[in-house]
Design an enzyme around this catalytic site. Structure first.
Site, PDB file in Angstrom:
ATOM      1  N   GLN A 253       0.833  -1.199   0.000  1.00 58.43           N
ATOM      2  CA  GLN A 253       0.000   0.000   0.000  1.00 58.43           C
ATOM      3  C   GLN A 253       0.869   1.252   0.000  1.00 58.43           C
ATOM      4  OE1 GLN A 253      -3.205   0.342  -0.408  1.00 58.43           O
ATOM      5  NE2 GLN A 253      -3.041   2.567  -0.265  1.00 58.43           N
ATOM      6  N   HIS A 256       2.215   3.002  -3.200  1.00 57.73           N
ATOM      7  CA  HIS A 256       1.326   3.740  -4.112  1.00 57.73           C
ATOM      8  C   HIS A 256       1.667   5.220  -4.154  1.00 57.73           C
ATOM      9  CE1 HIS A 256      -1.597   1.184  -5.972  1.00 57.73           C
ATOM     10  NE2 HIS A 256      -1.854   0.555  -4.849  1.00 57.73           N
ATOM     11  N   GLU A 321      -9.996   1.877   3.783  1.00 57.03           N
ATOM     12  CA  GLU A 321     -10.282   1.412   2.412  1.00 57.03           C
ATOM     13  C   GLU A 321     -10.082  -0.109   2.335  1.00 57.03           C
ATOM     14  OE1 GLU A 321      -7.418   2.924  -0.298  1.00 57.03           O
ATOM     15  OE2 GLU A 321      -8.568   2.399  -2.087  1.00 57.03           O
ATOM     16  N   HIS A 322      -8.913  -0.567   2.771  1.00 55.71           N
ATOM     17  CA  HIS A 322      -8.606  -2.003   2.788  1.00 55.71           C
ATOM     18  C   HIS A 322      -8.427  -2.437   4.228  1.00 55.71           C
ATOM     19  CE1 HIS A 322      -6.746  -0.303  -0.918  1.00 55.71           C
ATOM     20  NE2 HIS A 322      -7.288  -1.347  -1.508  1.00 55.71           N
ATOM     21  N   ASP A 355      -6.513  -6.302  -5.518  1.00 58.46           N
ATOM     22  CA  ASP A 355      -6.242  -5.255  -6.500  1.00 58.46           C
ATOM     23  C   ASP A 355      -6.370  -5.781  -7.930  1.00 58.46           C
ATOM     24  OD1 ASP A 355      -5.760  -3.354  -4.605  1.00 58.46           O
ATOM     25  OD2 ASP A 355      -3.575  -3.545  -4.661  1.00 58.46           O
ATOM     26  N   HIS A 414     -52.376  20.191  -5.345  1.00 64.34           N
ATOM     27  CA  HIS A 414     -52.221  18.756  -5.113  1.00 64.34           C
ATOM     28  C   HIS A 414     -53.557  18.165  -4.649  1.00 64.34           C
ATOM     29  CE1 HIS A 414     -48.010  19.718  -5.411  1.00 64.34           C
ATOM     30  NE2 HIS A 414     -47.627  18.487  -5.142  1.00 64.34           N
TER      31      HIS A 414
END
Lengths: 426, 426
Positions: A253, A256, A321-322, A355, A414
């Site tokens: 990770q 990245h 996220e993960h 991934d 209405h």
């Protein structure tokens, strides 16, 4: 890798996530969008020359360029890509939603009709690395949803071409057309259309800060998937976890980008020490050790919790996220997880598997947004219409109540639309 | 009411929908958000004095205020509200999504865990009219989703109170706390929190242009439902339709606001003439004839199509918020509809029924956005987490392919996290 108690770090991470408002930057992005809306292709040509350093005759990737791309990638790549496509397709097939209806008293039918979005656009970043996996993860769910027209746009290289791996992935995933346009100008072109680029209804896919900001601005005129922030992994580990695996996953990770966060929450101080050593050793031999090193230094942390339940609370607060669950009997911890983009269970479910290959989407809510949003899926490429069929018999039973509520809101027109039907002979 | 051919009007309507970019307005809205983030309650007090003309001791609606509200509404209102609640609940119960999993080769388990968003905020407009129905339509799906904390915020009246119908609806729908704050400052408070107002994770509900713009700006830091634009009704009618009903339904939409669009697409010129007369007659006696009249003048249109299929194409191009199908055998036309927020079938399913009582949500995608978005629903208050459990046996079959793909993207740390597990003895 720093070892710390929970609270301080949660605050630090909050600051990483908080978006800074920058009016000048917005002015620039809005200026680009406005130019593309007014000038169309002419604006795209000008920006492509300026930002990508290339003058293109056409923005559309030709059949010849696709053919050339196939000659430039390895057979192994094609084989592995096909396997990934198969697994991603198999998983996303399970997500397809069906139209439904229910019956009620007196012949009433209520329901929801589910239909594909007709035209979508996928943004795929260019630059040094190119991501064929991103193409699959965006195009396959769109295809399964039944989207009629899938456009993709990606910045050209200085030689006017597109990375061949990306082109092969686009063809294999069933993308209908690929444009060589990047940045905010690509988002504007997809949102509003130009002479060459047909307007779409939804835009998905990751991008740099210009792309993200442009997506925020066109949102409302078209749909967008999400605005991705810095990404993160969180590993929940106890003393039974394999430190070499966890270290490798944290670093996968961290490589990245420098803003990525790699976090391990553990109940074992012995494990924390072992992990810290492992990370240092593996980092030293990593190709992308500069990026990963900075990420680990800034946002890498081993958090010591007193109990597993406390550790799980921290995970839910992070809403990572993960999330990898690498504790004894990991499956049993699943029901305690309330906030996470994707949950990887056990020793043989590393993030990198997800991934590329496991099947579920790798486009996940980042930076704590898993507390309120979901992975990209087939549902993102479909929309729903409510269905209401009332009969005269049931209408009559409820007409007066509608009039009461409408009049409480002073919407007498209405009420009138109900009265005109009451006691009608038709 | 003007009768015209399709093409011209579609373009006119497009202009109604296109959002104008106004940097000064954004600066104002961003200024408000920034003040609330920096100063918290102090900023809320200042804005409430300035915009709502009232100095409040507390933003929180007290138990006494709720008790008072119940004394101020009629028994008929309570009865009708209870019936609406029951029907809305019954429909939305059908929308609840379940977690799911599938088995794959070698003991692999994949799935998706569906969980409620923990804390949400609902914005309810104040002003002259107040909308208890909006409270039900936002709070009931949140409640069914399992949201733990539902906050509501609405601007106070000059006397410091909130419309009693709105308060009763909030209590009946299970809202946990009601704040007397309106405008962009309310959205900022919900998104970032203040001393009095707890931060939420998602904000839903309609509002004026400040509220809409503030929602756009906080989007990303929190989730939002949608940014509502001008609303519309479209009636698909043939020569069998009842002109008095259609006219009343068009006017019920037109009375909402001057930007509202009321459109009938028909294959019958006889019907078109009859409808035009009916609209003029009914408009003349409408309480809100000024608003409705302007709406009908600007955006009211009867469109003549040559065939029913052409008429349906026009409907799909419009992607109307509300579609009423009032033709012979209306149910059989359903499969042709690709874009609509809600589809009302037959003579006894007028829009007003759906606004209050039918069951489905009245928060619908407006201004053509039904082409890419859905009615508000239980799904808006839940989020999904992917589940990935791979076994060693299956991991081994696919490990080399992951390495190939990771290396094609130059992410060697990803490849390393696979290699470290390959052939491991653990």
């Amino acid at each position: 890798m720093k070892i710390s108690k929970p609270n301080d770090f949660l605050n630090e991470l909050q600051n990483r996530n908080s978006e800074q408002i920058d009016v000048d930057f917005d002015r620039t992005v809005l200026g680009i969008i406005d130019e593309v809306r007014r000038l169309g292709d002419a604006a795209l040509h000008a920006y492509t020359e300026r930002f990508d350093g290339v003058k293109l005759a056409s923005f559309i990737v030709s059949d010849d360029e696709f053919d050339e791309a196939y000659t430039m990638v390895s057979e192994a790549f094609c084989t592995s890509l096909a396997k990934a496509k198969e697994r991603i397709t198999s998983y996303h097939n399970e997500q397809k939603e069906r139209s439904w209806f229910v019956q009620r008293e007196n012949g009433v039918l209520l329901g929801q009709q589910v239909t594909p979005i007709e035209r979508v656009g996928i943004y795929v970043p260019g630059g040094k690395a190119a991501y064929p996996s991103t193409v699959l993860m965006n195009a396959i769910p769109a295809k399964i949803a039944g989207v009629g027209h899938i456009a993709m746009t990606t910045p050209p290289q200085p030689d006017g071409k597109v990375n061949p791996h990306v082109l092969v992935a686009a063809k294999e995933a069933g993308v209908d057309i690929v444009y060589k346009v990047g940045g905010a100008q690509a988002i504007a072109a997809l949102a509003y259309g130009t002479e060459s680029i047909r307007k779409v209804l939804k835009i998905t896919g990751p991008g740099n800060s210009y792309v993200a900001r442009a997506k925020k601005w066109v949102f409302g005129d078209v749909a967008i998937d999400m605005i991705a922030g810095p990404s993160e992994i969180c590993v929940l580990a106890d003393e039974t976890a394999n430190a070499a695996y966890v270290a490798a996953d944290l670093l996968s990770q961290a490589e990245h980008d420098e803003q990525a966060a790699a976090i391990c929450v553990t109940t074992s101080s012995d494990f924390a020490e072992k992990l810290s050593v492992e990370v240092a050793e593996q980092l030293a031999v990593l190709d992308r050790f500069e990026i990963a090193g900075k990420s680990i230094e800034s946002f890498g942390r081993i958090i010591l919790a007193d109990t597993l339940l406390e550790a799980i609370d921290i995970v839910n607060e992070l809403a990572p996220e993960h999330l990898q669950i690498m504790v004894d009997n990991p499956m049993e911890k699943l029901p305690y997880i309330r906030n996470a983009g994707a949950i990887f269970i056990g020793d043989y479910s590393p993030e990198a598997l997800g991934d590329y290959m496991a099947g579920p989407n790798h486009t996940l809510p980042t930076s704590g947004t898993a507390a309120f949003s979901s992975p990209l899926g087939v549902y993102d490429f479909m929309k729903k219409s409510s269905i209401i069929y009332y009969t005269k018999a049931e209408f009559e039973t409820i007409a007066d109540d509608i009039i009461v509520l409408a009049e409480s809101e002073k919407l007498t027109g209405h009420a009138q639309s109900i009265r005109v039907r009451k006691g009608s002979v038709k």
